[in-house]
Design a protein around this motif. Structure first.
Motif, short mmCIF file in Angstrom:
data_model
loop_
_atom_site.label_atom_id
_atom_site.label_comp_id
_atom_site.label_asym_id
_atom_site.label_seq_id
_atom_site.Cartn_x
_atom_site.Cartn_y
_atom_site.Cartn_z
N PRO A 167 -38.17 54.30 83.84
CA PRO A 167 -37.73 55.04 82.63
C PRO A 167 -37.44 56.40 83.21
N ALA A 168 -36.29 57.19 82.70
CA ALA A 168 -36.27 58.55 83.13
C ALA A 168 -35.90 59.17 81.84
N GLN A 169 -36.66 60.29 81.66
CA GLN A 169 -36.37 61.28 80.35
C GLN A 169 -35.57 62.56 80.95
N ASN A 170 -34.58 62.74 80.05
CA ASN A 170 -33.69 63.92 80.38
C ASN A 170 -34.63 65.21 80.00
N LEU A 171 -34.20 66.35 81.13
CA LEU A 171 -34.86 67.58 81.12
C LEU A 171 -33.81 68.23 81.29
N PRO A 172 -34.01 69.96 80.77
CA PRO A 172 -32.90 70.86 80.88
C PRO A 172 -32.54 70.53 82.42
N ASP A 173 -31.38 71.30 82.54
CA ASP A 173 -30.56 71.15 84.01
C ASP A 173 -31.19 72.30 84.78
N TYR A 174 -31.31 71.68 85.94
CA TYR A 174 -32.11 72.62 87.07
C TYR A 174 -31.05 73.61 87.64
N GLN A 175 -31.57 75.17 87.69
CA GLN A 175 -30.52 75.92 88.29
C GLN A 175 -30.99 76.29 89.59
N GLY A 200 -32.23 78.22 92.51
CA GLY A 200 -32.30 79.47 92.63
C GLY A 200 -31.45 80.43 92.17
N GLU A 201 -30.91 81.50 92.48
CA GLU A 201 -30.17 82.52 91.85
C GLU A 201 -28.60 82.25 91.99
N ARG A 202 -28.35 81.28 92.55
CA ARG A 202 -27.01 80.66 92.30
C ARG A 202 -26.43 80.21 91.07
N LEU A 203 -25.17 80.05 90.70
CA LEU A 203 -24.71 79.73 89.55
C LEU A 203 -24.32 77.94 89.81
N TYR A 204 -25.47 77.21 90.35
CA TYR A 204 -25.08 75.98 90.48
C TYR A 204 -26.41 75.32 90.06
N TYR A 205 -25.83 74.04 89.01
CA TYR A 205 -27.04 73.23 88.24
C TYR A 205 -26.69 72.10 88.68
N SER A 206 -27.80 71.18 88.58
CA SER A 206 -28.20 69.60 88.89
C SER A 206 -28.67 69.27 87.44
N GLN A 207 -28.32 67.97 87.32
CA GLN A 207 -29.12 67.42 86.19
C GLN A 207 -30.50 66.88 86.50
N GLN A 208 -31.49 67.15 85.77
CA GLN A 208 -32.89 67.11 85.80
C GLN A 208 -33.74 65.96 84.93
N PHE A 209 -34.56 65.21 85.70
CA PHE A 209 -35.07 64.16 85.00
C PHE A 209 -36.74 64.15 85.13
N SER A 210 -37.41 63.40 84.44
CA SER A 210 -38.72 63.13 84.68
C SER A 210 -38.86 61.90 84.61
N GLU A 211 -39.75 61.16 85.55
CA GLU A 211 -39.99 59.79 85.68
C GLU A 211 -41.31 59.62 86.38
N LYS A 212 -42.02 58.31 85.94
CA LYS A 212 -43.32 58.26 86.36
C LYS A 212 -43.39 57.05 87.53
N LEU A 213 -43.89 57.21 88.65
CA LEU A 213 -44.14 56.28 89.59
C LEU A 213 -45.55 56.03 89.75
N GLY A 214 -45.95 54.86 89.53
CA GLY A 214 -47.38 54.51 89.58
C GLY A 214 -48.18 55.49 88.48
N GLU A 215 -49.27 56.33 89.09
CA GLU A 215 -49.86 57.27 88.26
C GLU A 215 -49.31 58.59 88.36
N THR A 216 -48.13 58.81 89.12
CA THR A 216 -47.55 60.07 89.18
C THR A 216 -46.42 60.40 88.49
N GLU A 217 -46.43 61.57 87.57
CA GLU A 217 -45.12 61.90 87.00
C GLU A 217 -44.52 63.06 87.71
N HIS A 218 -43.28 63.07 87.82
CA HIS A 218 -42.64 64.00 88.59
C HIS A 218 -41.12 64.22 88.22
N ARG A 219 -40.65 65.47 88.63
CA ARG A 219 -39.28 65.48 88.19
C ARG A 219 -38.05 65.25 89.43
N PHE A 220 -36.92 64.66 89.23
CA PHE A 220 -35.88 64.75 90.03
C PHE A 220 -34.72 64.94 89.55
#
Length: 262
Positions: A149-157, A159-179
């Motif tokens: 499962p992946a949960q939606n997060l606010p888009d990731y900017q 650095g200082e560039r006007l470039y954004y990526s879609q950001q999500f959170s997921e849990k692999l094993g015991e580790t929750e992380h963003r991608f």
């Protein structure tokens, strides 16, 4: 550059000079005689070089993040520490495991020697363990038939560039992380190599499905559309493991990142 080998050679050379001075030449010198240059610039450095060699080989090794493949977890310019004994004690230079400890877990951020060029150290996240079936299809990850499962997060900017990526959170094993993913990037895997056990992977326009062979790991970057990883160059053999990344100790561009990762 094989820094471990250089340290090993320096330790041996300075150790020999140190032993010669302590057990032979020091006894022959007058008490008020000046140290010869080979002692001042060789033997006297032996304890320091040996300490660095032991710490770097068996305990902790520093690395600098050179690329953006692990954004948002690790940024370009992060200096990180890698735990060298988490996954077992290995002989330096040979990298042969002599004491088995913990096995890598899904979600670990691991440093390893790049299978196609072992002189290079890579860092990615452990996604698939030996025996797992990893599917990355239409940018959706599943392991052994179970969607992650992946949960939606606010888009990731970026650095200082006007470039954004879609950001999500997921849990692999015991580790929750963003991608991150990029909406305009294709789902198919580009630039696939002919790697060992490639027959374990099936590629199509939607992505890839791989069965991880025994003694190997499937690695992916958190910046998933901007990471060349196991999807393209294959599995990481157990003998290529260097250690587990766990701490950011410096970033000259952002001191606030110190300690931001574990």
């Amino acid at each position: 550059m094989n820094f471990a080998l250089i340290l090993f050679v320096l330790s041996v050379v300075t150790g020999i000079l140190y032993a010669l001075d302590v057990f032979k030449f020091r006894k022959l010198r007058a008490a008020d005689a000046a140290q010869p240059l080979w002692v001042a610039w060789g033997a006297d450095f032996f304890p320091v070089i040996l300490l660095v060699f032991v710490l770097r080989s068996f305990l902790f090794e520093p690395f600098k993040i050179p690329s953006g493949s692990m954004i948002p977890t690790l940024l370009v310019g992060d200096f990180i520490l890698v735990n060298k004994f988490t996954y077992g004690i290995r002989l330096p230079v040979l990298n042969t495991k002599i004491i088995a400890l913990n096995a890598p877990k899904r979600g670990d951020v691991m440093v390893f020697r790049y299978p196609e060029d072992p002189s290079l150290d890579y860092i990615k996240r452990v996604v698939g363990l030996p025996g797992d079936t990893v599917a990355y299809v239409n940018k959706k990850l599943s392991i052994n038939g179970n969607p992650v499962p992946a949960q939606n997060l606010p888009d990731y900017q970026h650095g200082e560039r006007l470039y954004y990526s879609q950001q999500f959170s997921e849990k692999l094993g015991e580790t929750e992380h963003r991608f991150l993913t990029d909406a305009d990037a294709p789902a198919y895997i580009q630039g696939v190599d002919f790697f060992p056990h490639r027959e374990n992977c099936t590629y199509n326009a939607s992505g890839v499905i791989c069965k991880v062979p025994p003694g190997h790991y499937f690695m992916m970057g958190d910046n998933r559309d901007n990471s060349r990883d196991s999807r393209a160059w294959g599995f990481v053999p157990e003998q290529n493991i260097v250690g587990k990344a766990f701490f950011i100790w410096l970033n000259f561009n952002d001191f606030g990142r110190i300690g931001a990762f574990k």
